[in-house]
Scaffold this active site. Structure first.
Site: not given
Length: 137
Positions: A96, A100
């Site tokens: 992604v 994160h």
């Protein structure tokens, strides 16, 4: 990143119900595909792909929430340790393209021999202690 990249991003379009904690520049969510009980993600609100693209205030906001998430997990699940990781770039396994930080609670006995932790991304190089007669570096 372009506006279209941000509008197509899973993390830029999170429903508010997914957000566990937030500050002005970052949010905490539970991982949708946890590798351990309590697996948590901390991410900036701004769409950036890399830790190295964060502004200093964003970096502070992410780490402030990382501390808060750890305190919550300590109180609710009482893990024995944590792995903290970032897959920064496709070559590092990032799937992604929105930064994160993984906060992965670890529990005694969840792996037969947890030594080496994140080093196991390269299994053939992870066990450095055997070559040193069992003495850690």
């Amino acid at each position: 990143m372009s506006t279209s990249a941000a509008t197509d991003c899973l993390f830029c379009t999170l429903p508010p119900t997914r957000i566990v904690h937030a500050n002005r520049l970052a949010v905490v969510i539970q991982d949708a595909y946890p590798v351990s009980r309590g697996h948590t993600l901390v991410l900036p609100r701004r769409h950036v792909g890399s830790l190295f693209e964060l502004e200093p205030l964003e970096r502070d906001a992410v780490f402030e929430l990382l501390d808060l998430a750890r305190r919550d997990l300590d109180q609710s699940l009482h893990p024995d340790g944590y792995n903290i990781g970032i897959n920064d770039g496709p070559a590092a396994g990032q799937t992604v393209p929105h930064l994160h930080v993984h906060l992965i609670p670890r529990y005694t006995g969840d792996q037969v021999d947890p030594r080496g932790g994140v080093r196991w991304i390269f299994p053939e190089r992870a066990d450095y202690w055997s070559a040193r007669d069992g003495e850690p570096v």
